[in-house]
Design a protein around this motif. Structure first.
Motif, PDB file in Angstrom:
ATOM      1  N   SER A   2       0.990  -1.307  -0.009  1.00  0.00           N
ATOM      2  CA  SER A   2       0.000  -0.039   0.000  1.00  0.00           C
ATOM      3  C   SER A   2       1.141   1.060  -0.024  1.00  0.00           C
ATOM      4  O   SER A   2       1.813   1.237   0.498  1.00  0.00           O
ATOM      5  N   VAL A   3       0.338   2.356  -0.502  1.00  0.00           N
ATOM      6  CA  VAL A   3       1.112   3.531  -0.470  1.00  0.00           C
ATOM      7  C   VAL A   3       1.266   4.027   0.936  1.00  0.00           C
ATOM      8  O   VAL A   3       1.959   4.962   1.222  1.00  0.00           O
ATOM      9  N   ASP A   4       0.390   3.581   1.810  1.00  0.00           N
ATOM     10  CA  ASP A   4       0.613   3.888   2.987  1.00  0.00           C
ATOM     11  C   ASP A   4       1.390   3.084   3.938  1.00  0.00           C
ATOM     12  O   ASP A   4       1.620   3.138   5.260  1.00  0.00           O
ATOM     13  N   THR A   5       2.229   2.438   3.425  1.00  0.00           N
ATOM     14  CA  THR A   5       3.302   1.419   3.946  1.00  0.00           C
ATOM     15  C   THR A   5       4.315   2.431   4.520  1.00  0.00           C
ATOM     16  O   THR A   5       4.949   3.087   3.749  1.00  0.00           O
ATOM     17  N   PRO A   6       4.974   2.142   5.719  1.00  0.00           N
ATOM     18  CA  PRO A   6       5.802   2.605   6.442  1.00  0.00           C
ATOM     19  C   PRO A   6       7.038   2.208   5.628  1.00  0.00           C
ATOM     20  O   PRO A   6       7.372   1.090   5.311  1.00  0.00           O
ATOM     21  N   ARG A   7       7.914   3.460   5.368  1.00  0.00           N
ATOM     22  CA  ARG A   7       9.245   2.960   4.690  1.00  0.00           C
ATOM     23  C   ARG A   7      10.509   3.562   5.083  1.00  0.00           C
ATOM     24  O   ARG A   7      10.409   4.617   6.098  1.00  0.00           O
ATOM     25  N   ARG A   8      11.644   3.225   4.839  1.00  0.00           N
ATOM     26  CA  ARG A   8      12.891   3.534   5.456  1.00  0.00           C
ATOM     27  C   ARG A   8      13.852   3.686   4.304  1.00  0.00           C
ATOM     28  O   ARG A   8      13.830   2.917   3.537  1.00  0.00           O
ATOM     29  N   ILE A   9      14.578   4.972   4.490  1.00  0.00           N
ATOM     30  CA  ILE A   9      15.719   5.211   3.616  1.00  0.00           C
ATOM     31  C   ILE A   9      16.922   5.340   4.470  1.00  0.00           C
ATOM     32  O   ILE A   9      17.166   6.145   5.192  1.00  0.00           O
ATOM     33  N   PRO A 101      10.481   1.595  -6.958  1.00  0.00           N
ATOM     34  CA  PRO A 101       9.406   0.954  -7.055  1.00  0.00           C
ATOM     35  C   PRO A 101       8.379   0.798  -5.557  1.00  0.00           C
ATOM     36  O   PRO A 101       9.080   0.415  -4.710  1.00  0.00           O
ATOM     37  N   ASP A 102       7.170   0.782  -5.526  1.00  0.00           N
ATOM     38  CA  ASP A 102       6.381   1.022  -4.308  1.00  0.00           C
ATOM     39  C   ASP A 102       6.489  -0.578  -3.293  1.00  0.00           C
ATOM     40  O   ASP A 102       6.253  -0.623  -2.368  1.00  0.00           O
ATOM     41  N   GLU A 103       7.048  -1.597  -4.225  1.00  0.00           N
ATOM     42  CA  GLU A 103       7.302  -2.687  -3.405  1.00  0.00           C
ATOM     43  C   GLU A 103       8.479  -2.481  -2.459  1.00  0.00           C
ATOM     44  O   GLU A 103       8.504  -3.524  -1.711  1.00  0.00           O
ATOM     45  N   VAL A 104       9.339  -1.738  -2.654  1.00  0.00           N
ATOM     46  CA  VAL A 104      10.378  -1.622  -1.909  1.00  0.00           C
ATOM     47  C   VAL A 104       9.829  -0.708  -0.515  1.00  0.00           C
ATOM     48  O   VAL A 104       9.420   0.267  -0.614  1.00  0.00           O
ATOM     49  N   ALA A 105      10.333  -1.446   0.771  1.00  0.00           N
ATOM     50  CA  ALA A 105       9.821  -0.742   1.788  1.00  0.00           C
ATOM     51  C   ALA A 105      11.329  -0.237   2.495  1.00  0.00           C
ATOM     52  O   ALA A 105      11.309   0.893   3.254  1.00  0.00           O
ATOM     53  N   GLU A 106      12.410  -0.951   2.161  1.00  0.00           N
ATOM     54  CA  GLU A 106      13.647  -0.512   3.026  1.00  0.00           C
ATOM     55  C   GLU A 106      14.496  -0.227   1.946  1.00  0.00           C
ATOM     56  O   GLU A 106      15.070  -1.406   1.410  1.00  0.00           O
ATOM     57  N   LEU A 107      14.848   0.719   1.974  1.00  0.00           N
ATOM     58  CA  LEU A 107      16.032   1.214   0.896  1.00  0.00           C
ATOM     59  C   LEU A 107      17.437   1.512   1.483  1.00  0.00           C
ATOM     60  O   LEU A 107      17.333   2.516   2.296  1.00  0.00           O
ATOM     61  N   ALA A 143      31.794   7.268   5.666  1.00  0.00           N
ATOM     62  CA  ALA A 143      31.152   6.155   6.198  1.00  0.00           C
ATOM     63  C   ALA A 143      29.961   6.396   7.277  1.00  0.00           C
ATOM     64  O   ALA A 143      29.875   5.485   8.010  1.00  0.00           O
ATOM     65  N   THR A 144      29.326   7.414   7.099  1.00  0.00           N
ATOM     66  CA  THR A 144      28.363   7.876   8.119  1.00  0.00           C
ATOM     67  C   THR A 144      26.953   7.493   7.511  1.00  0.00           C
ATOM     68  O   THR A 144      26.802   7.446   6.199  1.00  0.00           O
ATOM     69  N   TYR A 145      26.017   7.244   8.292  1.00  0.00           N
ATOM     70  CA  TYR A 145      24.809   6.862   7.954  1.00  0.00           C
ATOM     71  C   TYR A 145      23.570   7.660   8.656  1.00  0.00           C
ATOM     72  O   TYR A 145      23.809   7.681   9.717  1.00  0.00           O
ATOM     73  N   ALA A 146      22.540   7.947   7.850  1.00  0.00           N
ATOM     74  CA  ALA A 146      21.405   8.251   8.375  1.00  0.00           C
ATOM     75  C   ALA A 146      20.159   7.775   8.136  1.00  0.00           C
ATOM     76  O   ALA A 146      19.977   7.057   7.000  1.00  0.00           O
ATOM     77  N   VAL A 147      19.336   7.375   8.857  1.00  0.00           N
ATOM     78  CA  VAL A 147      17.882   6.624   8.718  1.00  0.00           C
ATOM     79  C   VAL A 147      16.802   7.800   8.606  1.00  0.00           C
ATOM     80  O   VAL A 147      16.723   8.128   9.615  1.00  0.00           O
ATOM     81  N   GLY A 162       9.888  13.234   5.928  1.00  0.00           N
ATOM     82  CA  GLY A 162      10.187  11.901   6.871  1.00  0.00           C
ATOM     83  C   GLY A 162      10.412  12.637   8.299  1.00  0.00           C
ATOM     84  O   GLY A 162      10.683  13.552   8.568  1.00  0.00           O
ATOM     85  N   ARG A 163      11.050  11.574   9.034  1.00  0.00           N
ATOM     86  CA  ARG A 163      11.552  11.711  10.320  1.00  0.00           C
ATOM     87  C   ARG A 163      13.036  11.004  10.370  1.00  0.00           C
ATOM     88  O   ARG A 163      13.128   9.775   9.940  1.00  0.00           O
ATOM     89  N   LEU A 164      14.018  11.822  10.786  1.00  0.00           N
ATOM     90  CA  LEU A 164      15.392  11.412  11.062  1.00  0.00           C
ATOM     91  C   LEU A 164      15.298  10.513  12.422  1.00  0.00           C
ATOM     92  O   LEU A 164      14.907  11.196  13.207  1.00  0.00           O
TER      93      LEU A 164
END
Length: 172
Positions: A2-9, A101-107, A143-147, A162-164
């Motif tokens: 769903s487009v309401d799916t929680p996702r993370r980048i 693609p919207d099937e990706v939830a965790e990128l 080598a730093t990352y942010a979610v 989003g929310r960091l």
């Protein structure tokens, strides 16, 4: 999904590169970079995020960072090496995210500065105070990352969506 799916980048900047007599695109990692890339991979594994897709710049230092980091993870996500991430501006990275693609939830995105920091800043309309404080104070070293978490379609990724929720740097 769903487009309401929680996702993370997760935005991961490449590890420390060396400066040999090669083109910028072909610069390999320095010794410290190789160590930090593996450490970043272990820290990403500790998050428990089951990445569906990794988008990685085609530059040598990003490919090497990813190669070392992914070895520390419990599973290797599908990986796409993306020319458009090299020297990409904020707008170019946002346009690329809009194509996921919207099937990706965790990128996971493995790229360069100033782009990775700019995207983290731009997307974080809200933030965990501790993560924001560390990112503001520390910048976005190698080598730093942010979610960043958001709900909605990838086509809806834009400033402030989003929310960091997490920020990690290897030499904090």
């Amino acid at each position: 999904m769903s487009v309401d799916t929680p996702r993370r980048i997760v935005l991961l900047r490449h590890a420390k590169a060396d400066w040999p007599q090669v083109s910028d695109h072909d610069r390999p990692l320095a010794d410290r970079g190789r160590r930090d890339a593996a450490t970043a991979g272990r820290k990403l594994a500790d998050t428990g995020i089951p990445f569906d897709l990794a988008l990685c710049s085609t530059a040598a230092r990003t490919r090497e960072t990813w190669k070392l980091a992914v070895q520390e993870m419990p599973q290797r996500p599908r990986t796409v090496y993306e020319d458009r991430l090299y020297e990409a501006s904020l707008g170019e990275i946002l346009a690329l995210l809009n194509e996921v693609p919207d099937e990706v939830a965790e990128l996971l995105v493995i790229g360069h500065n100033p782009g990775m920091h700019a995207v983290a800043d731009a997307l974080a309309g809200k933030a965990d105070p501790d993560a924001l404080s560390r990112m503001t104070k520390g910048g976005f070293p190698t080598a730093t990352y942010a979610v960043i978490e958001f709900t909605g379609s990838w086509k809806s990724v834009e400033h402030g969506v989003g929310r960091l929720t997490d920020y990690w740097a290897p030499h904090d």
